[in-house]
Design a protein around this motif. Structure first.
Motif, PDB file in Angstrom:
ATOM      1  N   ARG B  37      21.743 -71.035  54.807  1.00 18.06           N
ATOM      2  CA  ARG B  37      22.668 -71.927  54.124  1.00 18.06           C
ATOM      3  C   ARG B  37      22.070 -72.197  52.749  1.00 18.06           C
ATOM      4  O   ARG B  37      20.845 -72.343  52.618  1.00 18.06           O
ATOM      5  N   PHE B  39      22.673 -74.611  49.302  1.00 24.12           N
ATOM      6  CA  PHE B  39      23.364 -75.617  48.510  1.00 24.12           C
ATOM      7  C   PHE B  39      23.156 -75.283  47.037  1.00 24.12           C
ATOM      8  O   PHE B  39      22.215 -74.566  46.677  1.00 24.12           O
ATOM      9  N   SER B  90      29.389 -75.434  52.105  1.00 24.58           N
ATOM     10  CA  SER B  90      28.171 -74.814  51.592  1.00 24.58           C
ATOM     11  C   SER B  90      28.410 -73.322  51.446  1.00 24.58           C
ATOM     12  O   SER B  90      29.499 -72.820  51.719  1.00 24.58           O
ATOM     13  N   TYR B  92      27.181 -69.913  53.000  1.00 22.02           N
ATOM     14  CA  TYR B  92      26.485 -69.401  54.173  1.00 22.02           C
ATOM     15  C   TYR B  92      26.245 -67.898  53.982  1.00 22.02           C
ATOM     16  O   TYR B  92      27.180 -67.155  53.654  1.00 22.02           O
ATOM     17  N   ARG B 113      31.613 -68.644  51.163  1.00 23.74           N
ATOM     18  CA  ARG B 113      31.685 -69.999  50.584  1.00 23.74           C
ATOM     19  C   ARG B 113      32.669 -70.805  51.421  1.00 23.74           C
ATOM     20  O   ARG B 113      33.835 -70.469  51.515  1.00 23.74           O
TER      21      ARG B 113
END
Lengths: 110, 117
Positions: B37, B39, B90, B92, B113
């Motif tokens: 993941r 950010f 997030s 991925y 996304r």
């Protein structure tokens, strides 16, 4: 806890310049160090280093590992605008775990 | 060689729905796949390691019941985000390793996304 620290965080250079990106690490049961280039999507693999002192080279990019001092550098010579990206350093340790650094954002301006 | 395909590229859905993301190794068999993941302006955070034919190994702090991983074949792993909420929004990314050795590099899919409204 395994740790990978990259520097600088961000870099702006002119086309034709040479840049050096740094990666230092602390990891249990070191297996390998990897460099990736991330543009807008997912990272693309550049190099994997397992032995100290042996330079890996691909075109204008090269990388070397120092397992005694626990760091690696990624060099890019004669930079081009297409080299603009985030460069990620990752270290593979025990139990198959790979830890990534936060990356160095490189911007190459014409 | 070593191409990893991830689908879909972008998902927008309402809060409370479940979303499935597929990760396929196209030209090699992947015993092990990884789910990350990311950010904004942060690095990749490993969520879980997916092993073909067995249960996934989750990293500390990742909820198993929230992020369901299935690795039913040597070329496909899926991540299902159950009852997704805005905080699950997030990027991925999955990756797959050629062979079984930990020294083999991981090859990444293009990422998904996920935006939860």
């Amino acid at each position: 806890e395994d740790k990978v620290v990259q520097s600088p965080l961000s870099l702006v250079v002119h086309e034709g310049d040479t840049v050096t990106l740094n990666c230092s690490y602390e990891v249990t049961n070191f297996r390998s160090l990897l460099w990736y280039k991330q543009e807008k999507k997912a990272p693309t693999f550049l190099f994997m280093l397992t032995s100290s002192g042996i330079e890996k080279k691909s075109g204008r990019l090269s990388s070397i590992l120092d397992k005694k001092e626990l760091f690696s550098i990624l060099n890019i010579t004669a930079t081009q605008t297409g080299d603009s990206a985030v460069y990620l350093c990752a270290v593979a340790g025990g139990y198959q775990k790979v830890t990534f650094g936060i990356g160095t954002k490189l911007q190459v301006i014409p | 060689g070593a191409v990893v395909s991830q689908h879909p590229s972008w998902v927008i859905c309402k809060s409370g729905t479940s979303v499935k993301i597929e990760c396929r190794s196209l030209d090699f068999q992947a015993t092990t796949m990884f789910w990350y993941r990311q950010f904004p302006k942060q690095s990749l955070m490993l969520m879980a390691t997916s092993n073909e034919g067995s249960k996934a190994t989750y990293e500390q702090g990742v909820e198993k019941d929230k992020f369901l991983i299935n690795h039913a074949s040597l070329t496909l792993s899926t991540l299902t985000v159950t009852s997704a909420h805005p905080e699950d929004s997030s990027f991925y990314i999955c990756s797959a390793r050629v062979g079984t050795g930990v020294t083999q590099p991981q090859h990444f899919g293009d990422g998904t996304r996920l935006s939860i409204l």
